[in-house]
Design an enzyme around this catalytic site. Structure first.
Site, mmCIF file in Angstrom:
data_model
loop_
_atom_site.group_PDB
_atom_site.id
_atom_site.type_symbol
_atom_site.label_atom_id
_atom_site.label_comp_id
_atom_site.label_asym_id
_atom_site.label_seq_id
_atom_site.Cartn_x
_atom_site.Cartn_y
_atom_site.Cartn_z
ATOM 1 N N SER A 145 0.867 -1.186 0.000
ATOM 2 C CA SER A 145 0.000 0.000 0.000
ATOM 3 C C SER A 145 0.899 1.231 0.000
ATOM 4 O O SER A 145 2.085 1.139 0.357
ATOM 5 C CB SER A 145 -0.839 -0.009 1.291
ATOM 6 N N TYR A 158 -2.124 -1.358 10.327
ATOM 7 C CA TYR A 158 -2.079 -1.470 8.864
ATOM 8 C C TYR A 158 -0.748 -0.928 8.337
ATOM 9 O O TYR A 158 -0.094 -1.549 7.501
ATOM 10 C CB TYR A 158 -3.263 -0.687 8.294
HETATM 11 P P1 NAD Z 1 -11.475 -5.884 -0.501
HETATM 12 O O1 NAD Z 1 -12.079 -5.832 0.863
HETATM 13 O O2 NAD Z 1 -12.279 -5.493 -1.685
HETATM 14 O O3 NAD Z 1 -10.884 -7.332 -0.790
HETATM 15 C C1 NAD Z 1 -10.172 -8.032 0.169
HETATM 16 C C2 NAD Z 1 -10.117 -9.474 -0.243
HETATM 17 O O4 NAD Z 1 -9.436 -10.192 0.795
HETATM 18 C C3 NAD Z 1 -11.506 -10.113 -0.383
HETATM 19 O O5 NAD Z 1 -11.458 -11.074 -1.406
HETATM 20 C C4 NAD Z 1 -11.703 -10.783 0.978
HETATM 21 O O6 NAD Z 1 -12.606 -11.878 0.923
HETATM 22 C C5 NAD Z 1 -10.286 -11.236 1.247
HETATM 23 N N1 NAD Z 1 -10.018 -11.497 2.654
HETATM 24 C C6 NAD Z 1 -10.205 -10.682 3.710
HETATM 25 N N2 NAD Z 1 -9.835 -11.310 4.833
HETATM 26 C C7 NAD Z 1 -9.392 -12.544 4.469
HETATM 27 C C8 NAD Z 1 -8.884 -13.665 5.160
HETATM 28 N N3 NAD Z 1 -8.758 -13.668 6.479
HETATM 29 N N4 NAD Z 1 -8.556 -14.749 4.443
HETATM 30 C C9 NAD Z 1 -8.699 -14.793 3.104
HETATM 31 N N5 NAD Z 1 -9.171 -13.751 2.388
HETATM 32 C C10 NAD Z 1 -9.516 -12.648 3.074
HETATM 33 O O7 NAD Z 1 -10.155 -5.004 -0.370
HETATM 34 P P2 NAD Z 1 -9.188 -4.393 -1.477
HETATM 35 O O8 NAD Z 1 -9.300 -2.935 -1.363
HETATM 36 O O9 NAD Z 1 -9.351 -5.049 -2.783
HETATM 37 O O10 NAD Z 1 -7.792 -4.797 -0.825
HETATM 38 C C11 NAD Z 1 -6.934 -5.767 -1.372
HETATM 39 C C12 NAD Z 1 -5.535 -5.488 -0.900
HETATM 40 O O11 NAD Z 1 -5.115 -4.216 -1.381
HETATM 41 C C13 NAD Z 1 -5.390 -5.445 0.616
HETATM 42 O O12 NAD Z 1 -4.169 -6.049 0.991
HETATM 43 C C14 NAD Z 1 -5.361 -3.952 0.903
HETATM 44 O O13 NAD Z 1 -4.674 -3.670 2.093
HETATM 45 C C15 NAD Z 1 -4.624 -3.451 -0.312
HETATM 46 N N6 NAD Z 1 -4.824 -2.030 -0.594
HETATM 47 C C16 NAD Z 1 -6.063 -1.533 -0.866
HETATM 48 C C17 NAD Z 1 -6.200 -0.184 -1.156
HETATM 49 C C18 NAD Z 1 -7.514 0.450 -1.524
HETATM 50 O O14 NAD Z 1 -7.570 1.676 -1.650
HETATM 51 N N7 NAD Z 1 -8.575 -0.313 -1.722
HETATM 52 C C19 NAD Z 1 -5.072 0.648 -1.142
HETATM 53 C C20 NAD Z 1 -3.842 0.104 -0.831
HETATM 54 C C21 NAD Z 1 -3.724 -1.244 -0.568
#
Ligand code: NAD
Length: 263
Positions: A145, A158
């Protein structure tokens, strides 16, 4: 659509929604078979699996492992080997976050965030490396991130997990430096996934503003472009990391964040 990953298998953790799904679709478009993982309605996940297989002419599978549990991750990696022989492309994407001051941060939330965002990548990597080394090819992509490079208040767990994941990425890259295995991190800024939608909704409710105003405020605080990054743009970077052109790209933490960390 290309075929640079034809015959290879990609495991994308947390690929039932958001960024993981976007990355999985981009890898599928390059011919990779996809092993989905993540939570959700099983009927919807089966439909997603079937639709992805049909759209890209690839094989798909799904395994429901909780990435906070070492034993379930071991079962996931065993399933991957039985079903596809090995994991060629490992995308450590599953992640959660929680917002609170340090003194109010529930200990169990801290533990869960570190386990899912950081420790799970250690387990999948240690279990995937032997087969990757035997084949002398592999791609490990850790979804960190902007918070893996710079901090924000109220997100201590985080920020710690994502900084840790960037460090783990570099260590993995050094341990595999003289092999055909590369390890890199992707550091997204705001992406409008369910994870961020919740922050938008919370802010709109807290400040009594519209959803659109909450989105604008979120972007204005951090992301100079004023636009969300998309899962497909992040998927494009993952495809680049998998390409031959990126053979010598090792241990980088590549931010795709509308200018967030450049400030
Ligand atoms: P999201 O909530 O849409 O997706 C998260 C995914 O992880 C889902 O498929 C969920 O089912 C799965 N998940 C959650 N807990 C779990 C567990 N214990 N075991 C297995 N699967 C699990 O979130 P996102 O925004 O797509 O985030 C994905 C990644 O990107 C994360 O690591 C997040 O930290 C990172 N990220 C997101 C953003 C953003 O702005 N959305 C920015 C930077 C980093």
């Amino acid at each position: 659509m290309g075929n640079t990953l034809k015959g290879k298998t990609a495991l994308v953790t947390g690929s039932t929604s958001g960024i993981g799904l976007g990355i999985a679709r981009c890898l599928a478009a390059e011919g990779a078979n996809i092993l989905f993982n993540g939570f959700g309605d099983i009927k919807e996940i089966e439909a997603l699996q079937a639709a992805t297989a049909a759209e890209f002419g690839i094989q798909t599978a799904y395994h429901n492992a909780d990435m906070s549990k070492a034993a379930e991750i071991e079962a996931l990696m065993q399933f991957a080997e039985q079903k596809f022989g090995a994991v060629d492309v490992l995308v450590n994407n599953a992640g959660i976050q929680y917002v609170a001051n340090i003194e109010d941060f529930p200990v169990e939330k801290w533990d869960a965030i570190i386990a899912i965002n950081l420790t799970s990548a250690f387990h999948t990597t240690r279990l995937a490396l032997p087969k990757m080394k035997a084949r002398n090819w592999g791609r490990i992509i850790n979804v960190a991130s902007a918070h893996g490079l710079v901090a924000s208040a109220q997100k201590s767990a985080y920020v710690a997990a994502k900084h840790g994941l960037v460090g783990f990425t570099k260590s993995t890259a050094l341990e595999t430096a003289q092999t055909g295995i590369t390890c890199n991190a992707i550091c997204p800024g705001w992406v409008l996934t369910p994870l961020v939608q919740k922050q938008v909704d919370d802010r709109a409710a807290r400040e009594n503003i519209s959803n659109e105003a909450a989105k604008k405020a979120l972007l204005a605080e951090k992301q100079p472009s004023g636009e969300f990054v998309t899962p497909e743009q992040l998927g494009g970077l993952a495809v680049f990391f998998c390409s031959a052109a990126a053979d010598q790209v090792r241990g980088v933490a590549w931010n795709m964040d509308g200018g967030w960390v450049a400030q």
